[in-house]
Scaffold this active site. Structure first.
Site, PDB file in Angstrom:
ATOM      1  N   GLY A  51       0.850  -1.190   0.000  1.00 58.14           N
ATOM      2  CA  GLY A  51       0.000   0.000   0.000  1.00 58.14           C
ATOM      3  C   GLY A  51       0.889   1.244   0.000  1.00 58.14           C
ATOM      4  N   ILE A  79       2.560   2.813   2.405  1.00 60.77           N
ATOM      5  CA  ILE A  79       3.843   2.682   3.112  1.00 60.77           C
ATOM      6  C   ILE A  79       4.746   1.683   2.392  1.00 60.77           C
ATOM      7  CG2 ILE A  79       4.954   1.945   5.271  1.00 60.77           C
ATOM      8  CD1 ILE A  79       2.453   2.951   6.752  1.00 60.77           C
ATOM      9  N   ALA A  81       3.546  -1.554  11.149  1.00 61.03           N
ATOM     10  CA  ALA A  81       2.116  -1.419  10.816  1.00 61.03           C
ATOM     11  C   ALA A  81       1.261  -1.486  12.088  1.00 61.03           C
ATOM     12  CB  ALA A  81       1.723  -2.462   9.781  1.00 61.03           C
ATOM     13  N   ARG A  82       0.877  -2.681  12.491  1.00 63.30           N
ATOM     14  CA  ARG A  82       0.117  -2.854  13.733  1.00 63.30           C
ATOM     15  C   ARG A  82       0.669  -4.055  14.484  1.00 63.30           C
ATOM     16  NH1 ARG A  82      -1.152   1.674  13.389  1.00 63.30           N
ATOM     17  NH2 ARG A  82      -3.225   2.564  13.129  1.00 63.30           N
ATOM     18  N   GLU A  95      -0.221  -2.847  23.277  1.00 60.99           N
ATOM     19  CA  GLU A  95       0.382  -1.534  23.141  1.00 60.99           C
ATOM     20  C   GLU A  95      -0.349  -0.543  24.039  1.00 60.99           C
ATOM     21  OE1 GLU A  95       0.850   1.491  19.508  1.00 60.99           O
ATOM     22  OE2 GLU A  95       1.694  -0.488  19.098  1.00 60.99           O
ATOM     23  N   HIS A 123       5.792   3.420  18.869  1.00 58.10           N
ATOM     24  CA  HIS A 123       4.793   3.871  17.881  1.00 58.10           C
ATOM     25  C   HIS A 123       5.034   5.343  17.504  1.00 58.10           C
ATOM     26  CE1 HIS A 123       0.538   2.746  16.329  1.00 58.10           C
ATOM     27  NE2 HIS A 123       1.113   3.612  15.513  1.00 58.10           N
TER      28      HIS A 123
HETATM   29  N1  LIG Z   1       3.659   2.948  12.889  1.00 59.29           N
HETATM   30  C1  LIG Z   1       2.824   3.923  12.625  1.00 59.29           C
HETATM   31  O1  LIG Z   1       2.813   4.968  13.280  1.00 59.29           O
HETATM   32  C2  LIG Z   1       1.891   3.800  11.445  1.00 59.29           C
HETATM   33  C3  LIG Z   1       1.594   4.943  10.692  1.00 59.29           C
HETATM   34  C4  LIG Z   1       0.750   4.810   9.586  1.00 59.29           C
HETATM   35  C5  LIG Z   1       0.198   3.565   9.285  1.00 59.29           C
HETATM   36  N2  LIG Z   1       0.468   2.497  10.071  1.00 59.29           N
HETATM   37  C6  LIG Z   1      -0.129   1.188   9.759  1.00 59.29           C
HETATM   38  O2  LIG Z   1       0.323   0.771   8.482  1.00 59.29           O
HETATM   39  C7  LIG Z   1      -0.774   0.226   7.771  1.00 59.29           C
HETATM   40  C8  LIG Z   1      -0.546   0.416   6.278  1.00 59.29           C
HETATM   41  O3  LIG Z   1      -0.594   1.807   5.982  1.00 59.29           O
HETATM   42  P1  LIG Z   1      -0.730   2.299   4.457  1.00 59.29           P
HETATM   43  O4  LIG Z   1      -0.805   3.781   4.498  1.00 59.29           O
HETATM   44  O5  LIG Z   1       0.275   1.627   3.622  1.00 59.29           O
HETATM   45  O6  LIG Z   1      -2.174   1.727   4.133  1.00 59.29           O
HETATM   46  P2  LIG Z   1      -2.813   1.371   2.718  1.00 59.29           P
HETATM   47  O7  LIG Z   1      -2.195   2.159   1.626  1.00 59.29           O
HETATM   48  O8  LIG Z   1      -4.276   1.450   2.912  1.00 59.29           O
HETATM   49  O9  LIG Z   1      -2.386  -0.143   2.502  1.00 59.29           O
HETATM   50  C9  LIG Z   1      -3.025  -1.152   3.235  1.00 59.29           C
HETATM   51  C10 LIG Z   1      -2.271  -2.429   3.014  1.00 59.29           C
HETATM   52  O10 LIG Z   1      -2.942  -3.438   3.778  1.00 59.29           O
HETATM   53  C11 LIG Z   1      -3.213  -4.531   2.939  1.00 59.29           C
HETATM   54  N3  LIG Z   1      -4.484  -5.191   3.275  1.00 59.29           N
HETATM   55  C12 LIG Z   1      -5.672  -4.618   3.452  1.00 59.29           C
HETATM   56  N4  LIG Z   1      -6.602  -5.563   3.713  1.00 59.29           N
HETATM   57  C13 LIG Z   1      -5.962  -6.737   3.681  1.00 59.29           C
HETATM   58  C14 LIG Z   1      -6.358  -8.091   3.863  1.00 59.29           C
HETATM   59  N5  LIG Z   1      -7.648  -8.399   4.111  1.00 59.29           N
HETATM   60  N6  LIG Z   1      -5.447  -9.063   3.767  1.00 59.29           N
HETATM   61  C15 LIG Z   1      -4.158  -8.761   3.478  1.00 59.29           C
HETATM   62  N7  LIG Z   1      -3.706  -7.485   3.285  1.00 59.29           N
HETATM   63  C16 LIG Z   1      -4.608  -6.508   3.390  1.00 59.29           C
HETATM   64  C17 LIG Z   1      -3.289  -3.963   1.543  1.00 59.29           C
HETATM   65  O11 LIG Z   1      -2.956  -5.022   0.680  1.00 59.29           O
HETATM   66  P3  LIG Z   1      -3.327  -5.093  -0.873  1.00 59.29           P
HETATM   67  O12 LIG Z   1      -2.119  -4.498  -1.541  1.00 59.29           O
HETATM   68  O13 LIG Z   1      -3.497  -6.525  -1.118  1.00 59.29           O
HETATM   69  O14 LIG Z   1      -4.570  -4.255  -1.069  1.00 59.29           O
HETATM   70  C18 LIG Z   1      -2.253  -2.869   1.586  1.00 59.29           C
HETATM   71  O15 LIG Z   1      -0.988  -3.368   1.317  1.00 59.29           O
HETATM   72  C19 LIG Z   1      -1.997   1.003   8.289  1.00 59.29           C
HETATM   73  O16 LIG Z   1      -3.165   0.230   8.147  1.00 59.29           O
HETATM   74  C20 LIG Z   1      -1.654   1.234   9.729  1.00 59.29           C
HETATM   75  O17 LIG Z   1      -2.149   0.185  10.512  1.00 59.29           O
HETATM   76  C21 LIG Z   1       1.306   2.578  11.140  1.00 59.29           C
END
Ligand SMILES: NC(=O)c1ccc[n+]([C@@H]2O[C@H](COP(=O)([O-])OP(=O)(O)OC[C@H]3O[C@@H](n4cnc5c(N)ncnc54)[C@H](OP(=O)(O)O)[C@@H]3O)[C@@H](O)[C@H]2O)c1
Length: 334
Positions: A168, A170, A249-250, A279, A298
């Site tokens: 996605g 990130i 991620a989480r 967490e 985090h």
């Molecule tokens: N550490 C932190 O402070 C921080 C900050 C921001 C975000 N995050 C975490 O990082 C995550 C990703 O962020 P992002 O901005 O990259 O989000 P994003 O662009 O919405 O990407 C979501 C990702 O999750 C995958 N996904 C969604 N549903 C799924 C499922 N049912 N089975 C398998 N994979 C699935 C998607 O895979 P596909 O490619 O297959 O669609 C995609 O790769 C967020 O959801 C959040 O929890 C953490």
């Protein structure tokens, strides 16, 4: 008095109420929201604090709720509720979207506003581990040069094959940074469709058969039931002994106790976690003393000057679209 356009479905002559909650991009988002005429803004501290105000809100702008997501979802489902849109200022939305939500209320997120910062943090963890800054800092504190202890542990990102789980926002930003450092990137997504940011793509279902070819794997997926404990004891048992596991991620996507065991038994070289399960990590959790682990609380997107501005730009654009009755950006799959 005509306050907000008819396109919103809000009655003419009635001011629109937006309830905002959470620390993410707080000053920037509040400034944006307060610029819209006809809109009253109520700001509460945390996303959880919006709970008592859902009943008289038209729009919620919130971070990912920590404890009260179920109550917010229930309030949104009440027949008397007039909320027409929920804008999340976070990327992760599972605190709310893990609960049943009325399908007529669109949920949107920050659309990758923090992705460059989080990808940079993942690079930081991987670089710190490969160059063993954790060991070097311990040596430094003991005024010990001790190059002999460091030498056999050192690796370099250049020449590594790194698995990016979730391509996605990130995952793509991380893949670009990894390739700039000379790594080969294997991306994993549900479809496995080709992606120009990666050298090769696989389906997430193939992770177990591919993981032994990876020098490092970085978890970048959303937390949904299918991605809970994606990194489990079995996957860790298939990793190279020299591999690193990173999670930005989480926390729940990695089985914490299985990771702890793999680290203590030397079955992987190390791990970097910005997120944990639970967490915050309680003081008596075994992970605090696991060897070869670098933990950050985090903080991945914090300190980046552009994140707040990008989140505010998403809120401004979606608010404009909402007021004009146009399609909203960054809708979350429910
Ligand atoms: N550490 C932190 O402070 C921080 C900050 C921001 C975000 N995050 C975490 O990082 C995550 C990703 O962020 P992002 O901005 O990259 O989000 P994003 O662009 O919405 O990407 C979501 C990702 O999750 C995958 N996904 C969604 N549903 C799924 C499922 N049912 N089975 C398998 N994979 C699935 C998607 O895979 P596909 O490619 O297959 O669609 C995609 O790769 C967020 O959801 C959040 O929890 C953490």
């Amino acid at each position: 008095m005509r306050t907000v356009p008819d396109a919103t479905g809000i009655r003419e002559g009635v001011r629109m109420k937006v309830v905002f909650g959470g620390p993410i991009a707080r000053p920037q988002v509040l400034e944006v929201l307060r610029q819209f005429p006809g809109v009253d803004v109520l700001a509460v501290d945390e996303a959880d604090d919006v709970c008592p105000h859902v009943g008289d809100a038209d729009v919620l702008v919130i971070a990912n709720p920590r404890d009260k997501g179920r109550h917010i979802a229930e309030a949104l489902g009440s027949p008397a509720c007039r909320v027409k849109w929920v804008q999340m200022v976070s990327a992760g939305t599972e605190g709310l979207t893990a609960h049943p939500l009325p399908p007529h209320i669109p949920i949107t997120n920050q659309g990758g506003a923090a992705a460059p910062a989080v990808a940079e943090h993942a690079m930081g963890l991987l670089l710190a581990l490969t160059h063993r800054l954790d060991v070097a800092l311990k040596n430094q504190a003991a005024a010990s040069w001790n190059v002999g202890a460091l030498r056999p542990l050192l690796q370099s990102v250049e020449g590594m094959t790194v698995g990016v789980i979730g391509m996605g926002n990130i995952g793509r930003e991380l893949a670009l940074r990894l390739r700039a450092f000379g790594a080969t990137v294997h991306g994993f997504s549900r479809s496995g469709e080709s992606n120009e940011a990666a050298d090769a793509m696989h389906r997430i279902a193939e992770l177990k058969s591919q993981v032994s070819s990876l020098d490092a794997l970085v978890v970048c997926v959303a937390l949904v039931p299918q991605t809970r404990h994606l990194v489990d004891a079995e996957l860790l048992s298939l990793c190279r002994k020299t591999a690193y596991v990173i999670n930005i991620a989480r926390g729940e996507s990695v089985d914490s106790l299985a990771l702890d065991a793999a680290l203590r038994e030397g079955r992987i070289a190390g791990a970097g976690l910005d997120v944990t399960d639970p967490e915050p990590l309680p003081a008596d959790h075994p992970l605090w003393t696991a060897p070869n682990l670098i933990l950050t609380p985090h903080t991945a997107p914090m300190g980046n000057k552009l994140v707040g501005r990008r989140v505010a730009a998403v809120v401004r654009e979606n608010m404009q679209r909402f007021l004009e009755g146009r399609e909203l950006l960054h809708r979350v799959e429910l």
